[in-house]
Design an enzyme around this catalytic site. Sequence first.
Site, short mmCIF file in Angstrom:
data_model
loop_
_atom_site.label_atom_id
_atom_site.label_comp_id
_atom_site.label_asym_id
_atom_site.label_seq_id
_atom_site.Cartn_x
_atom_site.Cartn_y
_atom_site.Cartn_z
N ASP A 187 -0.55 -5.83 0.25
CA ASP A 187 -1.84 -6.13 -0.37
C ASP A 187 -1.65 -7.37 -1.24
OD1 ASP A 187 -3.54 -4.04 0.57
OD2 ASP A 187 -2.53 -2.65 -0.79
N CYS A 214 0.84 -1.19 0.00
CA CYS A 214 0.00 0.00 0.00
C CYS A 214 0.89 1.25 0.00
CB CYS A 214 -0.90 0.00 1.23
SG CYS A 214 -1.87 1.50 1.43
#
Length: 127
Positions: A47, A40
Amino acid sequence: MRYGEKEIKEFDVENMEIWPNDAKNDYIIKITLPEFMCCCPRSGYPDFATIYLEYMPNKFVVELKAIKLYINTFMYRNVSHEASINEIYNTLKDKLKPKWIKVVGDFNPRGNVHTVIECRSDMVVPK
């Protein structure tokens, strides 16, 4: 450094291996990459996503190890869901010049939010 880390670190998208498409028929190639990871850009948290790639080749096809290495280069990059999928789409569209292409990123839920990003060459604005 382990050999896999070395291959990912040294991978150059400009030299991505592509092969000639010798088939005389139109057909669809479907590739699933279930271990996509990026970080992120705001928090730095990882992620995870499954990438679904589908394309109708024209003159070229991507070599499977090359697509794996390319996808793995995102592992420690700080990049948004949207930017990562758009970059993958644009890179493959530019390299392969397919008749049709679709890239979908189905991201694991984080903070009770599930995101799916889709880019495709026949995109039409929804009414």
